[in-house]
Design an enzyme around this catalytic site. Structure first.
Site, PDB file in Angstrom:
ATOM      1  N   HIS A  29       0.852  -1.189   0.000  1.00 55.13           N
ATOM      2  CA  HIS A  29       0.000   0.000   0.000  1.00 55.13           C
ATOM      3  C   HIS A  29       0.886   1.236   0.000  1.00 55.13           C
ATOM      4  CE1 HIS A  29      -2.934   2.865   2.007  1.00 55.13           C
ATOM      5  NE2 HIS A  29      -3.467   2.559   0.851  1.00 55.13           N
TER       6      HIS A  29
ATOM      7  N   ASP B 116      -4.466   6.234   3.800  1.00 61.75           N
ATOM      8  CA  ASP B 116      -5.916   6.310   3.623  1.00 61.75           C
ATOM      9  C   ASP B 116      -6.551   7.146   4.715  1.00 61.75           C
ATOM     10  OD1 ASP B 116      -5.807   4.725   1.382  1.00 61.75           O
ATOM     11  OD2 ASP B 116      -6.296   2.867   2.449  1.00 61.75           O
TER      12      ASP B 116
ATOM     13  N   HIS C  81      -7.486   8.072  -0.716  1.00 67.60           N
ATOM     14  CA  HIS C  81      -6.117   7.548  -0.745  1.00 67.60           C
ATOM     15  C   HIS C  81      -5.227   8.726  -1.135  1.00 67.60           C
ATOM     16  CE1 HIS C  81      -2.924   4.487  -1.751  1.00 67.60           C
ATOM     17  NE2 HIS C  81      -2.536   5.485  -2.532  1.00 67.60           N
TER      18      HIS C  81
ATOM     19  N   HIS D 191     -13.289   6.285   0.590  1.00 68.55           N
ATOM     20  CA  HIS D 191     -12.195   6.808   1.412  1.00 68.55           C
ATOM     21  C   HIS D 191     -11.306   7.652   0.519  1.00 68.55           C
ATOM     22  CE1 HIS D 191      -9.974   3.431  -0.422  1.00 68.55           C
ATOM     23  NE2 HIS D 191      -8.856   4.041  -0.074  1.00 68.55           N
TER      24      HIS D 191
END
Ligand SMILES: [Zn+2]
Length: 300
Positions: free
Chosen positions: A196, A200, A277, A275
């Site tokens: 990742h 977030d 990012h 959400h």
């Protein structure tokens, strides 16, 4: 020492004491020595770095080199120092690396210094993610869509201003809490493994998304994985990326100020749900945006 009453004022006494102790008059710039500091104090792979340097000469320019990347420093009256942005890629092995700085004054006189900088190993967690199967193994017919997105990204990544456009601290893009950290190893639907590469933020659809700092909009369009995406160039290879948006409030080519509304959040693209990012890209490497938000550059 004569009694204090001898002096016409306290100020006069202080001034005399200053001379006795060899202090220079306030108007003069005291002679400085080389000094370098960095934020964060403990560097890990995947971390952005803010170097601060004070130098013994009145330089007109100062350049740095760290981990194979050259970068320029900016002078600040606020700190009487030079500061420069650099980064440690995710793939950098723990060890001690050299920061090299080289300055030049108005008369062409040069001076250089080097510092040893320790890089430790980051401990990034693992998380398991569930998304629609088409985002793990996209069907063949989507190849042109993905190729077009890749081309748009490549073009955006190549566009960076030679001058720094940012100044002061980097602000949070939303006021909401964070839900996913940078660097975590991700298992998508029990299959594909990736890392990742952003931070977030919890954000219900329609949450205002703000520019973390001043810059130019180099991309504002829908992409396959990223969904509706905005990329800002802050100059000298420093970019921030905002993904899964529901609505754009800027267009490509716009100049934005720090804190300016650039989009509304959403859940578009490869997203587990609504959400934001938020990603930091520097010279082709994704770095930890959390650390970027914690840096304290000299004020605007
Ligand atoms: Zn994310």
């Amino acid at each position: 020492m004569r009694p204090m009453s001898f002096y016409r004022s306290k100020l006069e006494a202080i001034f005399l004491l200053a001379i006795l102790f060899g202090l220079s008059a306030p108007a003069e710039v005291p002679a400085k020595k080389w000094n370098a500091q960095w934020q964060p104090v403990k560097l890990v792979n995947g971390s952005p770095v803010l170097f601060r340097v004070t130098a013994p000469l009145q330089f007109t320019e100062l350049k740095g080199s760290f981990l194979g990347q050259e970068f320029s420093f900016r002078s600040s009256k606020a700190c009487h120092c030079w500061y420069g942005f650099a980064g440690v890629s995710l793939t950098t092995k723990p060890g001690t690396y050299t920061l090299q700085v080289e300055g030049k004054d108005a008369g062409g006189k040069e001076a250089a210094m080097s510092y040893l900088v320790r890089v430790s190993a980051a401990h990034y967690p693992t998380s398991t993610i569930k998304v629609a199967p088409a985002f793990v193994e996209p069907p063949k017919e989507l190849d042109p869509v993905i190729a077009a997105a890749d081309a748009a990204k490549k073009q955006a990544f190549a566009a960076t201003d030679p001058s720094p456009l940012w100044s002061g601290a980097f602000e949070r893009p939303t006021d909401t809490e964070t839900s996913g950290v940078f660097g975590s190893a991700r298992v998508y639907n029990g299959k594909k493994k990736s890392q990742h590469l952003g931070l977030d933020f919890r954000a219900s659809p329609g949450t205002p998304v703000h520019a973390t700092n001043a810059g130019t909009v180099i991309l504002a369009r829908p992409l396959y994985f990223e969904g509706n995406c905005v990329m800002l160039d802050h100059g000298q290879g420093l970019l921030t990326v905002y993904m899964h948006l529901s609505e754009f409030k800027v267009k490509e080519g716009d100049r934005v100020a720090a804190g300016q509304l650039i989009a509304l959040s959403g859940g578009t693209g490869r997203s587990t749900g609504p959400h934001l990012h938020f990603a930091l890209r520097w010279r082709g490497e994704y770095l930890d945006p959390r650390t970027l938000l914690d840096l304290h550059p000299p004020g605007r």
